[in-house]
Design a protein around this motif. Structure first.
Motif, PDB file in Angstrom:
ATOM      1  N   MET B   1       0.848  -1.200   0.000  1.00 55.28           N
ATOM      2  CA  MET B   1       0.000   0.000   0.000  1.00 55.28           C
ATOM      3  C   MET B   1       0.883   1.248   0.000  1.00 55.28           C
ATOM      4  O   MET B   1       1.750   1.375   0.845  1.00 55.28           O
ATOM      5  N   GLU B   2       0.663   2.130  -0.965  1.00 51.02           N
ATOM      6  CA  GLU B   2       1.448   3.360  -1.013  1.00 51.02           C
ATOM      7  C   GLU B   2       0.869   4.342  -0.007  1.00 51.02           C
ATOM      8  O   GLU B   2      -0.294   4.705  -0.088  1.00 51.02           O
ATOM      9  N   THR B   3       1.669   4.724   0.948  1.00 52.07           N
ATOM     10  CA  THR B   3       1.185   5.657   1.960  1.00 52.07           C
ATOM     11  C   THR B   3       1.799   7.014   1.659  1.00 52.07           C
ATOM     12  O   THR B   3       2.939   7.277   1.996  1.00 52.07           O
ATOM     13  N   ASP B   4       1.058   7.844   0.970  1.00 56.50           N
ATOM     14  CA  ASP B   4       1.590   9.159   0.628  1.00 56.50           C
ATOM     15  C   ASP B   4       0.706  10.252   1.200  1.00 56.50           C
ATOM     16  O   ASP B   4       0.518  11.291   0.592  1.00 56.50           O
ATOM     17  N   THR B   5       0.153   9.983   2.389  1.00 58.24           N
ATOM     18  CA  THR B   5      -0.705  10.985   3.041  1.00 58.24           C
ATOM     19  C   THR B   5      -0.148  11.378   4.407  1.00 58.24           C
ATOM     20  O   THR B   5      -0.895  11.754   5.298  1.00 58.24           O
ATOM     21  N   GLN B   6       1.152  11.266   4.567  1.00 57.05           N
ATOM     22  CA  GLN B   6       1.768  11.741   5.812  1.00 57.05           C
ATOM     23  C   GLN B   6       1.681  13.273   5.832  1.00 57.05           C
ATOM     24  O   GLN B   6       1.751  13.918   4.786  1.00 57.05           O
ATOM     25  N   ALA B   7       1.581  13.824   7.015  1.00 60.73           N
ATOM     26  CA  ALA B   7       1.490  15.290   7.139  1.00 60.73           C
ATOM     27  C   ALA B   7       2.831  15.926   6.758  1.00 60.73           C
ATOM     28  O   ALA B   7       3.889  15.477   7.203  1.00 60.73           O
ATOM     29  N   ILE B   8       2.745  16.926   5.907  1.00 63.31           N
ATOM     30  CA  ILE B   8       3.968  17.641   5.479  1.00 63.31           C
ATOM     31  C   ILE B   8       3.709  19.142   5.592  1.00 63.31           C
ATOM     32  O   ILE B   8       2.560  19.575   5.569  1.00 63.31           O
ATOM     33  N   PRO B   9       4.789  19.939   5.713  1.00 64.17           N
ATOM     34  CA  PRO B   9       4.570  21.393   5.701  1.00 64.17           C
ATOM     35  C   PRO B   9       4.127  21.868   4.319  1.00 64.17           C
ATOM     36  O   PRO B   9       4.342  21.164   3.327  1.00 64.17           O
ATOM     37  N   LEU B  10       3.534  23.049   4.273  1.00 63.06           N
ATOM     38  CA  LEU B  10       3.059  23.604   2.985  1.00 63.06           C
ATOM     39  C   LEU B  10       4.232  23.769   2.028  1.00 63.06           C
ATOM     40  O   LEU B  10       5.174  24.515   2.320  1.00 63.06           O
ATOM     41  N   PRO B  11       4.201  23.085   0.863  1.00 65.52           N
ATOM     42  CA  PRO B  11       5.306  23.243  -0.093  1.00 65.52           C
ATOM     43  C   PRO B  11       5.285  24.628  -0.748  1.00 65.52           C
ATOM     44  O   PRO B  11       4.256  25.301  -0.776  1.00 65.52           O
ATOM     45  N   THR B  12       6.407  25.005  -1.309  1.00 63.70           N
ATOM     46  CA  THR B  12       6.497  26.276  -2.043  1.00 63.70           C
ATOM     47  C   THR B  12       5.776  26.127  -3.375  1.00 63.70           C
ATOM     48  O   THR B  12       5.926  25.106  -4.044  1.00 63.70           O
ATOM     49  N   ALA B  13       5.041  27.150  -3.753  1.00 61.40           N
ATOM     50  CA  ALA B  13       4.295  27.080  -5.014  1.00 61.40           C
ATOM     51  C   ALA B  13       5.255  27.070  -6.201  1.00 61.40           C
ATOM     52  O   ALA B  13       6.221  27.843  -6.219  1.00 61.40           O
ATOM     53  N   ARG B  14       5.009  26.198  -7.147  1.00 64.30           N
ATOM     54  CA  ARG B  14       5.825  26.151  -8.367  1.00 64.30           C
ATOM     55  C   ARG B  14       5.155  26.993  -9.451  1.00 64.30           C
ATOM     56  O   ARG B  14       3.922  27.025  -9.527  1.00 64.30           O
ATOM     57  N   ASP B  15       5.964  27.632 -10.278  1.00 60.38           N
ATOM     58  CA  ASP B  15       5.427  28.394 -11.402  1.00 60.38           C
ATOM     59  C   ASP B  15       6.344  28.205 -12.606  1.00 60.38           C
ATOM     60  O   ASP B  15       7.092  29.106 -12.977  1.00 60.38           O
ATOM     61  N   PRO B  16       6.340  27.020 -13.191  1.00 57.50           N
ATOM     62  CA  PRO B  16       7.269  26.768 -14.297  1.00 57.50           C
ATOM     63  C   PRO B  16       6.899  27.586 -15.529  1.00 57.50           C
ATOM     64  O   PRO B  16       5.717  27.842 -15.776  1.00 57.50           O
ATOM     65  N   LYS B  17       7.922  27.974 -16.290  1.00 59.57           N
ATOM     66  CA  LYS B  17       7.681  28.741 -17.514  1.00 59.57           C
ATOM     67  C   LYS B  17       7.496  27.771 -18.673  1.00 59.57           C
ATOM     68  O   LYS B  17       8.310  26.858 -18.865  1.00 59.57           O
ATOM     69  N   LEU B  18       6.434  27.993 -19.445  1.00 63.71           N
ATOM     70  CA  LEU B  18       6.109  27.060 -20.527  1.00 63.71           C
ATOM     71  C   LEU B  18       7.232  26.973 -21.551  1.00 63.71           C
ATOM     72  O   LEU B  18       7.574  25.900 -22.033  1.00 63.71           O
ATOM     73  N   VAL B  19       7.818  28.132 -21.875  1.00 66.39           N
ATOM     74  CA  VAL B  19       8.888  28.140 -22.885  1.00 66.39           C
ATOM     75  C   VAL B  19      10.053  27.269 -22.430  1.00 66.39           C
ATOM     76  O   VAL B  19      10.599  26.461 -23.189  1.00 66.39           O
TER      77      VAL B  19
END
Lengths: 448, 522
Positions: B1-19
């Protein structure tokens, strides 16, 4: 020990293979489980299998770094571009150019700074032109374009163009311009088709050109009439490599410069064969101009130019054959002379691309360009594509209309790339070869 | 069972450039892949990198990336129609408060808050193509949700201009006409709203069809990366290009012709209470026959925007080789569903607009996983999904249904002819193993022309028995339980079909045999 090219290739291949086998081996831990991809730990059913990629890697040895060197080198330009885009270029755009635009008064509408092709014509080398384009007024704006350009060879152009649209409905324009050009290294090889490349000389030309044109568009037909005034100043060439035209050809008419007044009529009927495919035009252009000497009666001539261009679709879609024919003639009025610098000339990135700039001069010239263009990279958006071009140019000059002969045609051929969008051609890169030379040219403007 | 719901701090927002993303995926990543000799050698040897996040049965667990839905158990038609929707679209009985406007771009739009306090992004259909983007997005998002992915709620709704109210805090983004600073943002006025409505509804209709997507709950932290993991998410421990559900998404995307697979069209949402990320696919307006602002084209799905292979072929053939998509006429039978074609479609040659690393790592096992999901959709389920597009012309809707059915069957016929199609291994009574031949059960192979080669092996690889049979059950010999486990090698046999065995691991238990693992060798 002498090795044939086959043996050398084989040896090189074996060496490369030998160098990479350890890298292949090291790329993955070797295990029975790896042979089918997923390892199942049968003693503990239901456990998440341990995939080889998840196993901790040992430190990468030096030879593996060496094996991956080609990748590292190849990605360097992309990494650099990405870095510049993230760190550098945006800053320049945001804080430099935009800031300057904001200082322009609000009554100047549609304002923007333009960076254009800095080439001042054939053979001027790399350069950049910076200009400002805008319009004054809200209802019937007068468009203004000011630009200055300088190349590495000190050619320079400063231009002011004014265009007032909306004369006679929406079809007429009045355009006025003032343009100053200084060209210190213009080529001249003598007149006629048989001139030698060794007779290369140079002269210096400064030109102030001003005029007014009234144009009218009726469907595809465009007609215009113009009057202009040009002050030519000719002097010895500024280069050290070639002798001065003035000393080598002392009897040429026009060596002391000239001030010419002109009037002319132009008509064009262009048609785009494929909507959205820039450079797929066919049509005809006719121009008739007459000039006379402002300072006296020494110079006086008429100039006639006929341009025909045709696009032929090949195979499918964007694959096209394009032809262009240009015939030019200057004809003296009575016993008046023709300054040499207004004669038709061939050679350079817009005419015979495999020859030196302004290689052939005479009173009559014919030129035929043929290009096969097909998309190399069809980006699939806004009809944007990178085209491959294969081309052949041929042409000749002659002192009289009946002096043309097939055996005297100067011919070159070459290939290139062409970047276009729906609205037009942004850039071209050509490599052309002729019996005299092989030339490489970059153009940031339309075809031919 | 993949357990990927552990509590984590708020990640930094990503804003990748399309180009940058296009440059990276089209050039940098391609060059690296070409020179990744270990990868190339394994691929050439028929042993490519397999997906990482699979269990002993070759399956993925339910996670913040994927939830097993129609591929495991058929969803009801109501559930298909409902999709991810909890609110059933914006409440049209009350006023809509405009909180944000967008006049830039081909189609205008705005953000509203309905009477129930839910925020929706309202998008208009492109001029000249009514129903195209809104209908497509509603249908494609429901099919993607039913396939198992997390998607926002998209629905077709109807806007009443007389029930729009402008919030005093509303802002608008507009085109300035200045190429250097093309977009500006300022407070929105009534005049802006009127201008925006005039642009979207030039004829002044009292009721305007729109596409509405509900804002996701939680905090938006930007798209998830296509390569590697999100370093600020401790739950994210499988490289995304090696996740089976993302590799298998190729098959689902090829079915839906969802070619606009850029990072921007994904989204990570952080749940501030449970404190973990959920990974979404968003924006389905450019799928099936739509390209969001125009109908799709023959090229979409046939070539990347920067397709090096096609360019190379053109270069060396002097342009004489003409790809099928260049010749295909752009005929629109029904503008409301856009350009739909299956003649050019080849299930293994479909391409997104930009290369996606997970797709490029697709193996046959991933393809089998995805094909299992796509072919699990019945005709009735597809018809139910298409009804959510609310197409006014029944013939247009039927045309879209036909497109999806045909494409589903092409995918099934293609991939099921190249992989071992046996699946769903279960013990009937502790001594009989039953399996399902998906190719037969879903109509891509004839049961009468199919036999099954069964071989039982000891852990050391010695053959216990070998037989070829017609049945899809295998009786296990009680005498075999002297071994710690046995392996059943199963291969379907049909005309013009060759598959590698699927190995079923069985362990003796006091009350019979138990399946402890499945290994595919495709």
């Amino acid at each position: 020990m002498h090795l044939s090219w086959r043996q050398k290739s084989l040896l090189l291949g074996l060496l490369l293979l030998g160098a990479f086998i350890p890298a292949v081996w090291a790329g993955y831990p070797q295990s029975e489980a790896d042979s089918v991809g997923v390892a199942i730990n049968l003693s503990e059913p239901g456990m998440i299998p341990i995939h080889p990629l998840l196993l901790p890697r040992k430190g990468r040895p030096v030879w593996e770094h060496a094996a991956r060197l080609p990748i590292t080198l190849l990605e360097l330009p992309f990494k650099t571009t990405g870095y510049l885009m993230r760190k550098g270029l945006n800053v320049i755009e945001a804080h430099h150019v935009t800031a300057r635009v904001q200082q322009i008064p609000p009554w100047l509408v549609r304002r923007h700074i333009v960076v254009e092709n800095g080439s001042q014509g054939d053979g001027s080398g790399f350069g950049v032109a910076v200009g400002l384009q805008g319009a004054v007024g809200q209802t019937r704006p007068v468009e203004i374009a000011v630009s200055s350009a300088l190349t590495l060879r000190t050619y320079q152009t400063h231009a002011l163009h004014l265009r007032f649209s909306g004369i006679a409905g929406r079809h007429g324009d009045i355009t006025g311009w003032v343009e100053y050009q200084a060209r210190p290294r213009e080529n001249f090889f003598g007149t006629g088709a048989q001139t030698l490349a060794q007779d290369h000389t140079q002269f210096q030309q400064a030109r102030l050109h001003t005029g007014l044109a009234l144009s009218y568009r009726l469907s595809r037909l465009q007609v215009s009439g113009l009057i202009d005034w040009t002050d030519f100043d000719i002097d010895a060439g500024g280069g050290q490599l070639y002798p001065s035209t003035i000393s080598r050809f002392p009897d040429l008419p026009g060596l002391s410069g000239a001030r010419l007044m002109g009037a002319g009529f132009e008509a064009a009927y262009p048609e785009r064969l494929y909507q959205g495919l820039a450079g797929s035009e066919r049509g005809i252009k006719v121009a008739v101009h007459t000039y006379w000497d402002v300072d006296g009666t020494r110079y006086g001539f008429n100039r006639y130019t006929l341009t025909l261009y045709q696009t032929v679709p090949m195979f499918w879609g964007d694959r096209i054959l394009v032809f262009r024919f240009v015939g030019s003639m200057v004809d003296p009025r009575g016993k008046r002379q023709i300054p040499f610098f207004v004669m038709p000339r061939l050679g350079g990135s817009t005419t015979l691309r495999g020859y030196a700039d302004l290689r052939f001069w005479d009173r009559n010239a014919v030129l035929l360009n043929a290009e096969y263009r097909y998309p190399l990279w069809d980006i699939g958006w806004n009809r944007t594509a990178l085209d491959v071009i294969w081309f052949v140019d041929t042409g000749m000059v002659s002192p009289t209309g009946d002096g043309f002969a097939l055996r005297a045609l100067a011919t070159d051929y070459g290939a290139g790339l062409r970047f276009r969008t729906k609205s037009g051609v942004l850039a071209r890169l050509n490599v052309a070869h002729s019996p005299e030379m092989t030339r490489f040219s970059v153009k940031l403007e339309s075809d031919f | 069972m993949e357990t990927d719901t552990q509590a984590i701090p708020l990640p930094t927002a990503r804003d990748p450039k399309l180009v940058l993303e296009i440059l990276d995926k089209s050039f940098d990543y391609q060059i690296k892949q070409a020179f990744d000799l270990p990868r190339g050698a394994r691929k050439a040897a028929g042993k490519p990198y397999e997906a990482l996040n699979v269990d002993a049965f070759g399956e993925v667990s339910n996670s913040t990336w994927f939830t097993h839905r129609n591929g495991r158990a058929p969803m009801s038609l109501d559930a298909i129609r409902r999709g991810p929707s909890r609110m059933g679209g914006p409440d049209t009985s009350g006023v809509w408060t405009v909180v944000k406007g967008k006049s830039a771009g081909v189609t205008p739009g705005f953000t509203i808050m309905d009477a129930k306090g839910q925020r929706y992004l309202i998008k208009f259909d492109p001029p000249g193509y009514p129903e195209l983007a809104s209908g497509t997005e509603a249908v494609a998002s429901r099919l993607c949700y039913a396939a198992g992915y997390h998607v926002p709620e998209y629905s077709v709704s109807y806007l009443r201009p007389d029930r729009l109210v402008l919030s005093p805090q509303a802002t608008i983004t507009m085109e300035t006409g200045d190429k250097r600073a093309p977009i500006s943002k300022r407070q929105m006025t009534e005049a802006d709203l009127a201008a925006l409505l005039k642009k979207a509804n030039p004829t002044g209709q009292p009721r305007v069809r729109v596409g509405a997507s509900r804002f996701l709950d939680g905090t938006d932290v930007g798209p998830w990366p296509y390569l590697g993991v999100r370093m600020d998410d401790a739950n994210d421990f499988y490289s995304h290009e090696h996740r089976r559900e993302l590799r298998g998404l190729y098959i689902i995307s090829s079915w839906l012709n969802h070619a606009d697979m850029k990072e921007e069209n994904t989204l990570d949402m952080y749940d501030p209470e449970k404190r973990y990320l959920t990974h979404y696919l968003i924006d389905f307006g450019a799928s099936m026959g739509s390209s969001s602002t125009t109908p799709s084209t023959p090229r979409r799905g046939q070539a990347n925007s920067f397709d090096a292979k096609h360019s190379f072929v053109r270069l060396i053939t002097l342009g004489l080789y003409v790809y099928g998509y260049e010749k295909a006429p752009l005929t629109l039978r029904y503008p409301s569903v856009g350009y739909l074609e299956n003649d050019l479609f080849k299930p293994n040659r479909w391409k997104p607009m930009y290369p996606m690393p997970a797709f490029e790592n697709l193996t046959r096992r991933d393809a089998f996983w995805g094909t299992n999901i796509v072919t699990s959709f019945t005709d009735e389920q597809i018809e139910a999904a298409v009804t959510t597009g609310a197409f006014s012309d029944p013939q247009a809707a039927a045309y879209l249904v036909k497109f999806l059915k045909e494409r589903r069957d092409r995918i099934g016929r293609y991939w099921f002819a190249r992989v071992n199609t046996l699946d769903r291994f279960e013990m009937l009574d502790g001594s009989t193993l039953r399996f399902t031949d998906l190719a037969v059960s879903r109509g891509y192979a004839d049961a009468r022309g199919t036999r099954y080669q069964v071989e039982a092996l000891t852990p050391a690889g010695a053959t216990l028995c070998k037989d070829t049979q017609d049945e899809t059950t295998v009786r296990l010999d009680p005498a075999w339980n002297t071994h710690p486990h046995v392996v059943l090698s199963l291969v379907p046999q049909r005309q013009r079909y060759k598959a590698r065995p699927v190995l079923v691991y069985l362990k003796p238990q006091p009350n019979g045999w138990r399946v402890i693992g499945v290994r595919r060798t495709d």
